[in-house]
Design a protein around this motif. Structure first.
Motif, PDB file in Angstrom:
ATOM      1  N   VAL A 214      59.059  31.777  37.326  1.00 34.05           N
ATOM      2  CA  VAL A 214      60.372  31.439  36.760  1.00 34.05           C
ATOM      3  C   VAL A 214      60.293  31.472  35.245  1.00 34.05           C
ATOM      4  CG1 VAL A 214      62.259  29.748  36.736  1.00 34.05           C
ATOM      5  CG2 VAL A 214      60.730  29.875  38.721  1.00 34.05           C
ATOM      6  N   VAL A 215      61.342  31.975  34.615  1.00 35.52           N
ATOM      7  CA  VAL A 215      61.469  31.881  33.166  1.00 35.52           C
ATOM      8  C   VAL A 215      62.825  31.257  32.862  1.00 35.52           C
ATOM      9  CG1 VAL A 215      62.390  34.248  32.978  1.00 35.52           C
ATOM     10  CG2 VAL A 215      61.395  33.130  30.965  1.00 35.52           C
ATOM     11  N   GLU A 216      62.836  30.341  31.923  1.00 36.04           N
ATOM     12  CA  GLU A 216      64.077  29.661  31.537  1.00 36.04           C
ATOM     13  C   GLU A 216      64.487  30.086  30.135  1.00 36.04           C
ATOM     14  OE1 GLU A 216      65.204  25.152  30.387  1.00 36.04           O
ATOM     15  OE2 GLU A 216      64.571  25.397  32.466  1.00 36.04           O
ATOM     16  N   ILE A 217      65.750  30.431  29.990  1.00 34.20           N
ATOM     17  CA  ILE A 217      66.311  30.800  28.690  1.00 34.20           C
ATOM     18  C   ILE A 217      67.428  29.825  28.372  1.00 34.20           C
ATOM     19  CG2 ILE A 217      67.330  32.639  27.298  1.00 34.20           C
ATOM     20  CD1 ILE A 217      66.056  33.622  30.648  1.00 34.20           C
ATOM     21  N   ASN A 218      67.363  29.198  27.206  1.00 33.90           N
ATOM     22  CA  ASN A 218      68.366  28.222  26.804  1.00 33.90           C
ATOM     23  C   ASN A 218      69.063  28.673  25.526  1.00 33.90           C
ATOM     24  OD1 ASN A 218      67.361  26.622  28.878  1.00 33.90           O
ATOM     25  ND2 ASN A 218      66.056  25.429  27.528  1.00 33.90           N
ATOM     26  N   THR A 219      70.359  28.438  25.462  1.00 29.34           N
ATOM     27  CA  THR A 219      71.055  28.653  24.205  1.00 29.34           C
ATOM     28  C   THR A 219      70.727  27.509  23.257  1.00 29.34           C
ATOM     29  OG1 THR A 219      73.028  27.350  24.776  1.00 29.34           O
ATOM     30  CG2 THR A 219      73.006  29.684  25.434  1.00 29.34           C
ATOM     31  N   GLY A 220      71.042  27.706  21.993  1.00 28.50           N
ATOM     32  CA  GLY A 220      71.079  26.585  21.079  1.00 28.50           C
ATOM     33  C   GLY A 220      72.351  25.786  21.322  1.00 28.50           C
ATOM     34  N   VAL A 221      72.619  24.828  20.461  1.00 30.18           N
ATOM     35  CA  VAL A 221      73.871  24.069  20.553  1.00 30.18           C
ATOM     36  C   VAL A 221      74.990  24.950  20.012  1.00 30.18           C
ATOM     37  CG1 VAL A 221      75.107  22.002  19.845  1.00 30.18           C
ATOM     38  CG2 VAL A 221      72.649  21.886  20.282  1.00 30.18           C
TER      39      VAL A 221
ATOM     40  N   GLN B 235      76.704  35.436  22.537  1.00 34.93           N
ATOM     41  CA  GLN B 235      75.878  36.151  21.561  1.00 34.93           C
ATOM     42  C   GLN B 235      74.440  35.655  21.601  1.00 34.93           C
ATOM     43  OE1 GLN B 235      77.293  38.780  20.028  1.00 34.93           O
ATOM     44  NE2 GLN B 235      79.056  38.167  21.262  1.00 34.93           N
ATOM     45  N   ASP B 236      74.280  34.344  21.738  1.00 35.31           N
ATOM     46  CA  ASP B 236      72.957  33.737  21.811  1.00 35.31           C
ATOM     47  C   ASP B 236      72.182  34.276  23.021  1.00 35.31           C
ATOM     48  OD1 ASP B 236      70.852  31.857  22.522  1.00 35.31           O
ATOM     49  OD2 ASP B 236      71.767  30.408  21.177  1.00 35.31           O
ATOM     50  N   LEU B 237      72.804  34.229  24.202  1.00 32.25           N
ATOM     51  CA  LEU B 237      72.123  34.663  25.424  1.00 32.25           C
ATOM     52  C   LEU B 237      71.869  36.160  25.434  1.00 32.25           C
ATOM     53  CD1 LEU B 237      73.833  32.489  28.179  1.00 32.25           C
ATOM     54  CD2 LEU B 237      71.451  32.374  27.422  1.00 32.25           C
ATOM     55  N   GLN B 238      72.811  36.952  24.951  1.00 33.81           N
ATOM     56  CA  GLN B 238      72.605  38.396  24.922  1.00 33.81           C
ATOM     57  C   GLN B 238      71.373  38.761  24.090  1.00 33.81           C
ATOM     58  OE1 GLN B 238      76.327  40.116  23.589  1.00 33.81           O
ATOM     59  NE2 GLN B 238      76.827  40.751  25.675  1.00 33.81           N
ATOM     60  N   GLY B 239      71.227  38.133  22.949  1.00 29.81           N
ATOM     61  CA  GLY B 239      70.080  38.419  22.098  1.00 29.81           C
ATOM     62  C   GLY B 239      68.767  38.025  22.756  1.00 29.81           C
ATOM     63  N   LYS B 240      68.728  36.830  23.336  1.00 29.75           N
ATOM     64  CA  LYS B 240      67.487  36.342  23.937  1.00 29.75           C
ATOM     65  C   LYS B 240      67.134  37.110  25.207  1.00 29.75           C
ATOM     66  CE  LYS B 240      67.991  31.723  21.967  1.00 29.75           C
ATOM     67  NZ  LYS B 240      68.400  30.312  22.181  1.00 29.75           N
ATOM     68  N   ILE B 241      68.124  37.350  26.061  1.00 25.96           N
ATOM     69  CA  ILE B 241      67.847  38.060  27.307  1.00 25.96           C
ATOM     70  C   ILE B 241      67.483  39.509  27.029  1.00 25.96           C
ATOM     71  CG2 ILE B 241      68.839  38.821  29.501  1.00 25.96           C
ATOM     72  CD1 ILE B 241      70.522  36.224  29.454  1.00 25.96           C
ATOM     73  N   GLY B 242      68.109  40.097  26.012  1.00 24.00           N
ATOM     74  CA  GLY B 242      67.757  41.465  25.639  1.00 24.00           C
ATOM     75  C   GLY B 242      66.288  41.584  25.258  1.00 24.00           C
ATOM     76  N   LYS B 243      65.792  40.644  24.467  1.00 30.32           N
ATOM     77  CA  LYS B 243      64.377  40.652  24.099  1.00 30.32           C
ATOM     78  C   LYS B 243      63.497  40.403  25.316  1.00 30.32           C
ATOM     79  CE  LYS B 243      65.075  39.173  19.303  1.00 30.32           C
ATOM     80  NZ  LYS B 243      64.816  38.102  18.298  1.00 30.32           N
ATOM     81  N   LEU B 244      63.963  39.531  26.185  1.00 31.95           N
ATOM     82  CA  LEU B 244      63.196  39.217  27.395  1.00 31.95           C
ATOM     83  C   LEU B 244      63.114  40.422  28.321  1.00 31.95           C
ATOM     84  CD1 LEU B 244      61.744  36.789  28.658  1.00 31.95           C
ATOM     85  CD2 LEU B 244      63.853  36.245  29.862  1.00 31.95           C
ATOM     86  N   GLU B 245      64.206  41.162  28.461  1.00 27.19           N
ATOM     87  CA  GLU B 245      64.187  42.358  29.303  1.00 27.19           C
ATOM     88  C   GLU B 245      63.193  43.389  28.778  1.00 27.19           C
ATOM     89  OE1 GLU B 245      68.712  42.372  31.203  1.00 27.19           O
ATOM     90  OE2 GLU B 245      68.239  43.673  29.489  1.00 27.19           O
ATOM     91  N   LYS B 246      63.149  43.557  27.467  1.00 26.64           N
ATOM     92  CA  LYS B 246      62.210  44.523  26.896  1.00 26.64           C
ATOM     93  C   LYS B 246      60.762  44.098  27.141  1.00 26.64           C
ATOM     94  CE  LYS B 246      65.467  46.055  23.355  1.00 26.64           C
ATOM     95  NZ  LYS B 246      65.818  46.054  21.906  1.00 26.64           N
ATOM     96  N   ALA B 247      60.492  42.793  27.012  1.00 24.14           N
ATOM     97  CA  ALA B 247      59.149  42.295  27.290  1.00 24.14           C
ATOM     98  C   ALA B 247      58.809  42.458  28.769  1.00 24.14           C
ATOM     99  CB  ALA B 247      59.039  40.824  26.875  1.00 24.14           C
ATOM    100  N   ALA B 248      59.775  42.195  29.630  1.00 24.18           N
ATOM    101  CA  ALA B 248      59.554  42.348  31.072  1.00 24.18           C
ATOM    102  C   ALA B 248      59.254  43.800  31.419  1.00 24.18           C
ATOM    103  CB  ALA B 248      60.780  41.851  31.839  1.00 24.18           C
TER     104      ALA B 248
END
Length: 376
Positions: A57-64, A73-86
């Motif tokens: 499991v991997v957890e991705i959290n937005t900021g406040v 915008q927060d999630l798109q940026g983080k998940i995009g980086k995560l997809e590339k790493a995956a």
């Protein structure tokens, strides 16, 4: 008794926690590869993700965030980086609340003192927690109000579960449920519907009692479908399965933000609390668990049967002025489409019926959920 202070929020801030499964790109099975995934992230980007109880499991959290658009915008940026790493680690990200075929017994616990204490306390109930959920935090201004909102939002939790139901399988079996995850979670001693609490003082007493008597190790082991979060100063809605893509995730998060804001405003205005029998909420939660977006729910005001679409239409109509104030009208409107469509659980079962392959279910839906182009 220890004091638990509630961090006041003057605005209905938003935080979203997304739990995704890690699957092997070749076999489509769950993979205990969190550490491998981290190896493909920069030191800076490692802070964007968190481990969970299980290494698959991997957890991705937005900021406040102030708005749902900011959260997107927060999630798109983080998940995009995560997809590339995956991609580099030969993994895929699974958006669903259970995996279609991987056994929980094969998944590895994350090497962490807290998680090992949890497994020691809960035994098999902890080891089988190979599930993936969506948690949404909305800021409120006092602990007393957070407790009151937890009570008042209960009647809406089954609708939220119906909208997100995405776990029809368990260890390769069709369970007959749209949300098997919700039943796995209810196996925990501090999960499911919260107990009745009248104010913040009673909540603090309850938490301290459970810790002092050894029932739980810490406040973090309260996994109710909705709970106050003292350090964030939020109401945290935890009932949802993990939707199958980011668009639906954001829509449901917008609905939750609007609901909490509307209930907060009603409390400030002195609105009378309409009683809703806990058994009615349990009944509706079961209906959502069993049938997803096709569930027939009982209206807690007039006791009439309504479809999920009707319940969502009523909510969206009522919350549209709140959404206009929060700037999330289009996200809220999308909930109507989710309610009128086959659930993510239905889509998983349809792919299995068409292809006869549980692996194909994972392959197709991990493709559909991507927010960046695949390297392949």
């Amino acid at each position: 008794m220890a004091t638990i202070d509630f961090t006041s929020n003057s605005r209905p801030t938003l935080g979203i926690e997304v739990e995704l499964g890690l699957v092997d790109s070749n076999t489509m099975a769950l993979s205990s590869s969190y550490a491998d995934l981290e190896n493909w992230l920069s030191e800076e980007d490692k802070a964007l993700v968190k481990p969970e109880l299980m290494q698959c499991v991997v957890e991705i959290n937005t900021g406040v965030c102030e708005t749902i658009n900011e959260a997107e915008q927060d999630l798109q940026g983080k998940i995009g980086k995560l997809e590339k790493a995956a991609d580099q680690a030969e993994l895929r990200l699974w958006w669903g609340a259970t995996h279609p075929f991987s056994p929980w017994r094969e998944q590895k616990v994350t090497p962490n003192d807290r998680y090992h204490k949890l497994v020691e306390l809960l035994q098999e109930l902890a080891r089988r927690l190979v599930t993936f959920g969506l948690h949404v935090h909305v800021g409120v201004d006092s602990g007393d109000k957070a407790v009151m909102i937890c009570d008042r939002i209960l009647r809406h939790l089954p609708t939220l579960l119906a909208l997100t139901s995405s776990s029809p399988f368990w260890e390769g079996r069709k369970t007959g449920l749209q949300s098997h995850r919700s039943k796995v979670m209810e196996g925990l001693p501090t999960a499911g519907m919260p107990t009745l609490m009248r104010n913040w003082s009673e909540y603090v007493w309850l938490v301290n009692h459970m810790v002092d008597t050894g029932f739980i190790n810490s406040i973090r082991e309260i996994w109710w479908d909705v709970r106050p979060h003292h350090s964030f100063g939020t109401v945290e809605v935890r009932v949802c399965d993990m939707p199958g893509n980011l668009e639906d995730t954001l829509a449901v998060a917008a609905l939750i933000q609007c609901l909490v804001k509307a209930l907060s405003d009603e409390i400030d205005g002195g609105t009378y609390q309409h009683d809703c029998h806990p058994m009615m909420v349990r009944q509706n939660k079961w209906r959502a668990t069993r049938f997803g977006t096709a569930a027939q729910l009982v209206d807690s005001y007039n006791y009439n049967i309504v479809t999920v679409s009707q319940a969502v239409d009523q909510l969206v109509d009522k919350l549209t002025p709140v959404a206009a104030n929060l700037g999330c009208e289009s996200y809220l409107e999308h909930c109507r489409q989710i309610a009128a469509s086959p659930s993510w659980a239905d889509r998983q079962m349809s792919i299995l019926a068409e292809t006869g392959s549980a692996e194909e279910v994972v392959r197709q839906l991990t493709d559909v959920s991507r927010i960046t182009p695949s390297l392949g």
